[in-house]
Design a protein around this motif. Sequence first.
Motif, mmCIF file in Angstrom:
data_model
loop_
_atom_site.group_PDB
_atom_site.id
_atom_site.type_symbol
_atom_site.label_atom_id
_atom_site.label_comp_id
_atom_site.label_asym_id
_atom_site.label_seq_id
_atom_site.Cartn_x
_atom_site.Cartn_y
_atom_site.Cartn_z
ATOM 1 N N GLU A 30 0.752 -1.334 -0.035
ATOM 2 C CA GLU A 30 -0.011 -0.054 0.010
ATOM 3 C C GLU A 30 0.794 1.074 0.150
ATOM 4 O O GLU A 30 0.532 2.162 -0.821
ATOM 5 C CB GLU A 30 -0.842 0.052 1.205
ATOM 6 N N ALA A 31 1.999 1.226 1.012
ATOM 7 C CA ALA A 31 2.970 2.325 1.072
ATOM 8 C C ALA A 31 3.524 2.571 -0.472
ATOM 9 O O ALA A 31 3.655 3.823 -0.765
ATOM 10 C CB ALA A 31 4.003 2.015 1.925
ATOM 11 N N LYS A 32 3.924 1.265 -0.983
ATOM 12 C CA LYS A 32 4.626 1.731 -2.481
ATOM 13 C C LYS A 32 3.496 2.010 -3.447
ATOM 14 O O LYS A 32 3.934 3.046 -4.315
ATOM 15 C CB LYS A 32 4.995 0.273 -2.906
ATOM 16 N N ALA A 33 2.316 1.622 -3.374
ATOM 17 C CA ALA A 33 1.170 2.150 -4.349
ATOM 18 C C ALA A 33 1.002 3.648 -4.020
ATOM 19 O O ALA A 33 1.052 4.441 -5.055
ATOM 20 C CB ALA A 33 -0.031 1.371 -4.241
ATOM 21 N N GLU A 34 1.123 4.035 -2.887
ATOM 22 C CA GLU A 34 0.972 5.603 -2.585
ATOM 23 C C GLU A 34 2.054 6.317 -2.887
ATOM 24 O O GLU A 34 1.952 7.504 -3.185
ATOM 25 C CB GLU A 34 0.696 5.748 -0.961
ATOM 26 N N ALA A 35 3.158 5.786 -2.741
ATOM 27 C CA ALA A 35 4.654 6.238 -3.195
ATOM 28 C C ALA A 35 4.576 6.573 -4.533
ATOM 29 O O ALA A 35 4.908 7.689 -5.087
ATOM 30 C CB ALA A 35 5.809 5.502 -2.999
ATOM 31 N N SER A 36 3.956 5.515 -5.388
ATOM 32 C CA SER A 36 3.770 5.828 -6.761
ATOM 33 C C SER A 36 3.067 6.968 -7.220
ATOM 34 O O SER A 36 3.204 7.653 -8.161
ATOM 35 C CB SER A 36 3.547 4.489 -7.527
ATOM 36 N N ARG A 37 1.934 7.040 -6.779
ATOM 37 C CA ARG A 37 0.978 8.102 -6.977
ATOM 38 C C ARG A 37 1.532 9.405 -6.447
ATOM 39 O O ARG A 37 1.354 10.175 -7.225
ATOM 40 C CB ARG A 37 -0.356 7.787 -6.220
ATOM 41 N N ILE A 38 2.151 9.471 -5.516
ATOM 42 C CA ILE A 38 2.727 10.631 -5.218
ATOM 43 C C ILE A 38 3.892 11.136 -6.119
ATOM 44 O O ILE A 38 3.767 12.310 -6.433
ATOM 45 C CB ILE A 38 3.495 10.467 -3.579
ATOM 46 N N VAL A 39 4.802 10.323 -6.612
ATOM 47 C CA VAL A 39 5.770 10.351 -7.744
ATOM 48 C C VAL A 39 5.087 10.932 -8.913
ATOM 49 O O VAL A 39 5.489 11.891 -9.500
ATOM 50 C CB VAL A 39 6.572 9.558 -7.648
ATOM 51 N N GLU A 40 4.418 9.990 -9.249
ATOM 52 C CA GLU A 40 3.627 10.370 -10.540
ATOM 53 C C GLU A 40 2.770 11.962 -10.518
ATOM 54 O O GLU A 40 2.869 12.337 -11.424
ATOM 55 C CB GLU A 40 2.469 9.071 -10.760
#
Lengths: 110, 213
Positions: A30-40
């Motif tokens: 979940e954290a990785k997915a959120e990180a991807s969303r933040i960076v994107e």
Amino acid sequence: MSEEPLISITERLDELLREAEEEARRIVEEAKAEASRIVEKARIEAENLRVEVERGETLPPLIEKEEEKAKREGEELLKRYEQRVEEMRRRAEEHFEEAVEMVVKEVLMR
Amino acid sequence: MSSRQVEVEVSLIERVYQRRKEILAEAEREAKRIRRAAEEEAKRIKGEAEKAAKLIIDRRLRAARERILGEAEMEGRRKLMEAREEMVSRVFEEATKRIENLINDEERRDEYLEILSKLIAEAVERIGGSEFIISANERDLELLKRNLGKIRRSLPSRELKLTLSEEPIECLGGVIVESGDRLKVYNNTLDGRLLRVRRLLSAKVAERLGVIG
């Protein structure tokens, strides 16, 4: 027979640990997915800013402001030049007679 | 179940719960680290984009500013140059007026004749040789006719042959001297000298006026 409850509890505890590991994986994913969303999101915002600036959409008000400022400075600059012109005319008037005499002498071979 | 067995069970449960707690805590720490890294990366991306945008904006603002100030600077320099030219022109206009006054002043005829002699002497020296034809305007030709002997005597060599042209020329004053074979010509009219002086001495006149720099 006497060890049966212990085995049973061990299984339950193993299950508990498996669940915990599963939960841990979910937390990390979940954290990785959120990180991807933040960076994107940051990338999209950066790209939008670049496009906006390249198109000059945000520039006109800034340029207008800078132009106004530069115009005021330009007027000041011109005033300084006009003062120099006045000063030059005044100086030239003071030496006008000698300059005329110099030309007359040269032309008339005096 | 013996008390020993119970103790073992309790201990096992405690250890498993402790381990579970650790696993979840570790996952939370890892998740936090991942989010923080992502936020830092996002901050870096936005920072770079803002920096690049600022560069573009600054470049355009600088261009707008330089354009306006450049125009003002050019306008200022143009005014300065025009004023300088105007002052220098006024000097030459005034000099021309004074020369005209001298030429037309009957009471200063001798002074003007002396000037004509010098103009002829210079032309003769520059052309070289011994025979010369002198042209001048109508008024100066008359003056020269009446004083040719005097002029000849004022020249360094008295062996020179000076002939006055029959045809008057259009000029303010002064002379055009040609060699006898008409192959060499020296324009020493006052108009010609004014032009030459203007070409050669404009900078010096500006310097004298204090209008340079």
